[in-house]
Design a protein around this motif. Sequence first.
Motif, PDB file in Angstrom:
ATOM      1  N   THR A 168      82.698 -16.385  -2.863  1.00 35.39           N
ATOM      2  CA  THR A 168      83.665 -17.405  -2.467  1.00 35.39           C
ATOM      3  C   THR A 168      84.556 -17.780  -3.646  1.00 35.39           C
ATOM      4  O   THR A 168      85.781 -17.921  -3.514  1.00 35.39           O
ATOM      5  N   SER A 182      88.386 -24.213  13.995  1.00 31.98           N
ATOM      6  CA  SER A 182      87.495 -24.961  13.100  1.00 31.98           C
ATOM      7  C   SER A 182      88.076 -26.297  12.692  1.00 31.98           C
ATOM      8  O   SER A 182      87.341 -27.230  12.381  1.00 31.98           O
ATOM      9  N   TYR A 214      82.042 -13.228   5.750  1.00 23.19           N
ATOM     10  CA  TYR A 214      82.045 -13.304   7.205  1.00 23.19           C
ATOM     11  C   TYR A 214      81.013 -12.389   7.845  1.00 23.19           C
ATOM     12  O   TYR A 214      80.509 -12.670   8.925  1.00 23.19           O
ATOM     13  N   TRP A 252      78.966 -22.681   6.362  1.00 23.48           N
ATOM     14  CA  TRP A 252      79.346 -21.275   6.222  1.00 23.48           C
ATOM     15  C   TRP A 252      78.294 -20.558   5.394  1.00 23.48           C
ATOM     16  O   TRP A 252      77.446 -21.208   4.758  1.00 23.48           O
ATOM     17  N   TYR A 282      91.117 -20.375  12.493  1.00 23.08           N
ATOM     18  CA  TYR A 282      91.177 -21.498  11.569  1.00 23.08           C
ATOM     19  C   TYR A 282      91.652 -22.767  12.283  1.00 23.08           C
ATOM     20  O   TYR A 282      91.292 -23.875  11.903  1.00 23.08           O
ATOM     21  N   THR A 311      78.334 -19.565   2.614  1.00 22.15           N
ATOM     22  CA  THR A 311      78.310 -20.065   1.248  1.00 22.15           C
ATOM     23  C   THR A 311      77.260 -21.149   1.067  1.00 22.15           C
ATOM     24  O   THR A 311      76.903 -21.466  -0.058  1.00 22.15           O
ATOM     25  N   GLN A 358      81.061 -25.738   8.888  1.00 18.75           N
ATOM     26  CA  GLN A 358      81.775 -24.721   9.663  1.00 18.75           C
ATOM     27  C   GLN A 358      82.968 -25.289  10.402  1.00 18.75           C
ATOM     28  O   GLN A 358      83.956 -24.587  10.617  1.00 18.75           O
ATOM     29  N   GLN A 361      89.319 -23.187   3.636  1.00 20.21           N
ATOM     30  CA  GLN A 361      88.276 -23.667   4.542  1.00 20.21           C
ATOM     31  C   GLN A 361      86.891 -23.491   3.930  1.00 20.21           C
ATOM     32  O   GLN A 361      86.082 -24.421   3.917  1.00 20.21           O
ATOM     33  N   LEU A 362      86.610 -22.313   3.382  1.00 15.78           N
ATOM     34  CA  LEU A 362      85.274 -22.029   2.884  1.00 15.78           C
ATOM     35  C   LEU A 362      85.030 -22.608   1.494  1.00 15.78           C
ATOM     36  O   LEU A 362      83.917 -23.007   1.168  1.00 15.78           O
ATOM     37  N   PRO A 411      91.422 -18.957   5.224  1.00 13.70           N
ATOM     38  CA  PRO A 411      89.956 -19.069   5.121  1.00 13.70           C
ATOM     39  C   PRO A 411      89.476 -19.543   3.764  1.00 13.70           C
ATOM     40  O   PRO A 411      88.422 -20.179   3.660  1.00 13.70           O
TER      41      PRO A 411
END
Length: 616
Positions: free
Chosen positions: A427, A496, A416, A588, A493, A590, A595, A460-461, A457
């Motif tokens: 990740t 997004s 982040y 992101w 979250y 990553t 996103q 998500q990521l 997260p």
Amino acid sequence: MDRKLAAILAADVVGYSTLMEQDEQGTFERLRSGRKELFEPEIARHHGRIFKLMGDGLLAEFGSVVDAVECAVSLQRGLAERNVNVPEDQRIQVRIGINLGEVIVEGDDCYGDGVNIAARLEQLADPGGICVSAKVAREVEKKLSFGFEAMGEQKVKNIAEPIQTFRVKFDGIPLVSRHAGKPGKYWATVAVSGLLALLIAGGGAWYALQPEEAHARESSIAVLPFANMSGDPAQDYLGSGIAEDIITMLSSYPGLRVVSRTSSSVYDKPVKVQQVGEDLKVSYVIEGSVRKAGGNVRVTAQLVDASTGEHVWADRYDEEGSDVAALQDDVANRIYATVAGMKGEIRKKEETDAWSKSAPSLEEYDYYLRGHQFFFRFTKEGNEKARAIWQEGLAKFPDSALLRTKIAASYMQNLYNDWTDEPWPDTEMAWKMGTEAAAIPHKSRLETLLSHWMMAPVYQLHDADFERSVVEAQAAAKLVPYDAFARADLASYLISAGKYDLAIEWLEESIRRDASPMDWYFGYLAMAYYFADRPADSVATLQKMKAPLNLYLAAAYARLGKLDEARASIAKLLEAKPGWTVEKEAVWPTTKQPQHVEPLLSTYLADLAKAGLPAK
């Protein structure tokens, strides 16, 4: 007279008459102690309400059938713990029955078949067991980590139709923890498999029944009635009301055992805090006073160490207005935010105490606290120190869900804040540690909270699984409904995933609850306003920040058609992040996952392009 659907829990002591005949005074004391120290706090912790007390039993109602079953298992686990060092002929055992059905509500009481069936189910339960109706079993059997065994149809007194019944199976869930025999140090509750339960329950259950083992100790606290300093006895209700609101809020927080109102309300006269601590077996006491004059209310409050009598924290609140309920709520919110939560005064004192210990004596929870102190400095160096401490603890406690979760959080912190040159390996490490922690059974309430919080997260990521991310965030938020910091963070979250209306609700509430809302609360709220197609509100909110988020400011200005302002915001962004592009903003750090969920992402990127952000 009203009707409503409720889960009713009926509990009754096994062999009450025999126990009283053998030792009337001792039995009475053990029953009273069990009710005050176990039943009342656990029922309140699971959002229940006792509406009828009998000499050897009670009836309680719950809005959630999952809460009711979790509470019942927690109570049986707690009683098993309490009975470990008690001679067999003196042990208090209860039967519990649970039914889901319509009840008649009159005042504080409940009546009807919904209640009667729960009482009959209790009579069918084994000593130390739980019997539930088919409705209950169907509602929760796939939401909890224990199962149900069919008992067939049972004909019971005063109920016309036979009742399909089930008993709760405790297979694989030890009723007595490995810390049995150490009374008073750990709060005995029962475990839920956080990952499996969340997958199926969708965050609907309140995960309040995990064991508070050595690795996740609870602090304990009593809230005394606030003294009325107005000189008018008619104002006594205000101090009691504020205390009750604080108890309700604090009771929701994992890692904090709060003495029930009925136990603490007896201290309505001046008393030494050390005496309260000894009587109620608590670590801390909150006490205070209220002075009301006209439309003005002054409240003072202090958090006191019950063992030493020393003040840990004190503050004063001056309020105006005639809405007493709103005043109580506001003051209680502020005290909660300061005392409890991830950054509260109790946590700060725990961190200090952890650092006072020598390395050989450190427990799992001490490692957590030591790292926590560095983690919340929000610096790269602090994050690295926190991870090193947690990794050291994990080497000593290799089965720790708590430390795995926090190590995962440190990798997410890198992502982040752009503190890593290898975002995808970080990740992957967050995913590995987070999923390992989630899969560990019998987690404490604190571990369950942090696991859900962490996996939001991570899903998500790592997987761009926005829906699962929301499920995790909602499950965590249900555990801390009054914690502004947690809910504000979890709202990101929702944004997004396109749940911006709910995100706005959480963020506006967090800003209202927190006496000193952090800058990023407003940043997330501005993002939610932007995606809710409220660009003017987004701009106004961003301008409240000390350091506005230039990307979202540019997007909001572009949506409003104010392209000069939008381009000026992009110019400021590129000064800080030269080479930033629409393509980079799409994913992101990553560089693997989007996103935001579509179509939010495409709309956002189009506004940034309109504002002048280079495409590539």
